[in-house]
Design a protein around this motif. Sequence first.
Motif, mmCIF file in Angstrom:
data_model
loop_
_atom_site.group_PDB
_atom_site.id
_atom_site.type_symbol
_atom_site.label_atom_id
_atom_site.label_comp_id
_atom_site.label_asym_id
_atom_site.label_seq_id
_atom_site.Cartn_x
_atom_site.Cartn_y
_atom_site.Cartn_z
ATOM 1 N N LEU A 5 0.852 -1.182 0.000
ATOM 2 C CA LEU A 5 0.000 0.000 0.000
ATOM 3 C C LEU A 5 0.891 1.237 0.000
ATOM 4 N N GLU A 6 0.511 2.231 -0.782
ATOM 5 C CA GLU A 6 1.239 3.497 -0.784
ATOM 6 C C GLU A 6 0.273 4.640 -0.543
ATOM 7 N N THR A 7 0.748 5.628 0.192
ATOM 8 C CA THR A 7 -0.005 6.861 0.418
ATOM 9 C C THR A 7 0.849 8.002 -0.126
ATOM 10 N N GLY A 8 0.449 9.218 0.148
ATOM 11 C CA GLY A 8 1.244 10.354 -0.325
ATOM 12 C C GLY A 8 2.674 10.324 0.156
ATOM 13 N N ARG A 9 2.883 9.894 1.415
ATOM 14 C CA ARG A 9 4.236 9.919 1.982
ATOM 15 C C ARG A 9 4.741 8.573 2.471
ATOM 16 N N LEU A 10 3.888 7.569 2.517
ATOM 17 C CA LEU A 10 4.267 6.272 3.079
ATOM 18 C C LEU A 10 4.207 5.168 2.052
ATOM 19 N N ALA A 11 5.044 4.166 2.259
ATOM 20 C CA ALA A 11 4.978 2.923 1.490
ATOM 21 C C ALA A 11 4.999 1.786 2.511
ATOM 22 N N LEU A 12 3.994 0.925 2.462
ATOM 23 C CA LEU A 12 3.921 -0.223 3.364
ATOM 24 C C LEU A 12 4.295 -1.469 2.592
ATOM 25 N N ARG A 13 5.188 -2.253 3.182
ATOM 26 C CA ARG A 13 5.669 -3.479 2.556
ATOM 27 C C ARG A 13 5.695 -4.589 3.590
ATOM 28 N N ALA A 14 5.839 -5.816 3.105
ATOM 29 C CA ALA A 14 5.913 -6.960 4.011
ATOM 30 C C ALA A 14 7.144 -6.838 4.910
ATOM 31 N N LEU A 15 6.972 -7.201 6.155
ATOM 32 C CA LEU A 15 8.106 -7.296 7.076
ATOM 33 C C LEU A 15 8.802 -8.632 6.838
ATOM 34 N N GLY A 16 10.100 -8.680 7.116
ATOM 35 C CA GLY A 16 10.840 -9.921 6.936
ATOM 36 C C GLY A 16 12.044 -9.992 7.861
ATOM 37 N N GLU A 17 12.798 -11.060 7.738
ATOM 38 C CA GLU A 17 13.970 -11.253 8.596
ATOM 39 C C GLU A 17 14.988 -10.140 8.443
ATOM 40 N N ALA A 18 15.039 -9.506 7.298
ATOM 41 C CA ALA A 18 15.973 -8.393 7.081
ATOM 42 C C ALA A 18 15.630 -7.188 7.956
ATOM 43 N N ASP A 19 14.444 -7.187 8.551
ATOM 44 C CA ASP A 19 14.014 -6.068 9.396
ATOM 45 C C ASP A 19 14.320 -6.271 10.872
ATOM 46 N N VAL A 20 14.922 -7.380 11.243
ATOM 47 C CA VAL A 20 15.126 -7.691 12.664
ATOM 48 C C VAL A 20 15.863 -6.572 13.388
ATOM 49 N N ASP A 21 16.950 -6.063 12.836
ATOM 50 C CA ASP A 21 17.696 -4.999 13.517
ATOM 51 C C ASP A 21 16.872 -3.720 13.641
ATOM 52 N N ARG A 22 16.084 -3.402 12.615
ATOM 53 C CA ARG A 22 15.215 -2.218 12.673
ATOM 54 C C ARG A 22 14.152 -2.388 13.764
ATOM 55 N N LEU A 23 13.564 -3.581 13.825
ATOM 56 C CA LEU A 23 12.551 -3.866 14.846
ATOM 57 C C LEU A 23 13.161 -3.832 16.244
ATOM 58 N N LEU A 24 14.371 -4.341 16.363
ATOM 59 C CA LEU A 24 15.067 -4.335 17.644
ATOM 60 C C LEU A 24 15.331 -2.901 18.102
ATOM 61 N N ASP A 25 15.787 -2.046 17.185
ATOM 62 C CA ASP A 25 16.007 -0.634 17.521
ATOM 63 C C ASP A 25 14.700 0.026 17.956
ATOM 64 N N LEU A 26 13.639 -0.234 17.219
ATOM 65 C CA LEU A 26 12.332 0.345 17.536
ATOM 66 C C LEU A 26 11.868 -0.071 18.929
ATOM 67 N N ASP A 27 11.984 -1.360 19.216
ATOM 68 C CA ASP A 27 11.513 -1.896 20.495
ATOM 69 C C ASP A 27 12.463 -1.620 21.659
ATOM 70 N N ASN A 28 13.608 -1.027 21.386
ATOM 71 C CA ASN A 28 14.536 -0.681 22.457
ATOM 72 C C ASN A 28 14.593 0.818 22.732
ATOM 73 N N ASP A 29 13.680 1.553 22.137
ATOM 74 C CA ASP A 29 13.558 2.967 22.464
ATOM 75 C C ASP A 29 12.557 3.065 23.614
ATOM 76 N N PRO A 30 13.003 3.496 24.802
ATOM 77 C CA PRO A 30 12.115 3.537 25.958
ATOM 78 C C PRO A 30 10.864 4.392 25.746
ATOM 79 N N GLU A 31 10.965 5.464 24.970
ATOM 80 C CA GLU A 31 9.787 6.310 24.717
ATOM 81 C C GLU A 31 8.791 5.610 23.809
ATOM 82 N N VAL A 32 9.281 4.889 22.800
ATOM 83 C CA VAL A 32 8.394 4.141 21.903
ATOM 84 C C VAL A 32 7.637 3.073 22.693
ATOM 85 N N MET A 33 8.322 2.439 23.630
ATOM 86 C CA MET A 33 7.740 1.320 24.376
ATOM 87 C C MET A 33 7.088 1.741 25.700
ATOM 88 N N ARG A 34 7.051 3.017 25.981
ATOM 89 C CA ARG A 34 6.539 3.514 27.262
ATOM 90 C C ARG A 34 5.156 2.973 27.610
#
Length: 193
Positions: A5-34
């Motif tokens: 799916l694409e919007t004016g500013r976003l593109a959504l794609r399937a998540l995969g194993e190549a995203d593990v480090d990105r997901l790890l960074d996201l889930d290790n931000d204390p404010e994101v996980m507050r």
Amino acid sequence: MPYFLETGRLALRALGEADVDRLLDLDNDPEVMRFINGGRPTTREAVLAESLPRFLHHYPCLGNRGFWAAEERSTHQFLGWFELKPLDDHSAAEAELGYRLNRAAWGRGYATEGAIALVRKGFTDFGVERVTANTMTANARSRRVMENAGLSYVRTFFEEWPEPIEGSELGDVEYALTRADWERSTGVQGGTP
């Protein structure tokens, strides 16, 4: 890369194993996980064993997954993820909307833009009849996204938290939007404007 799916500013794609480090960074931000776990760190093992299988799950009733990586369309920068997943693997009648974006994406309207696009996709392409979303009562930003995406407050409820976090004593809130209400508000009937 094929996008779901694409919007004016976003593109959504399937998540995969190549995203593990990105997901790890996201889930290790204390404010994101507050409002999810109180900001406690997440391990790589937890992302691989718990998060990734959930993100890769195929929903037969959608003919698709329920989670997608969100990228900024012009730069392809990873912003986080969105979900629109059925509450039942075999029925798309009711689907849960969710999102988790990195702090750099906050306050820029990405969450609302992605949520609106997924709600539309659910109602026009997937046969969803009702979209729900939940967050902690104290999570004003997420509640505002739900409201901006057209969902309305349904109820406040209280669950037992294994490890209570700040704000959990106020409970959680459920928001929802039916297809009929969405069609009335947008003028879209059966997928056609």
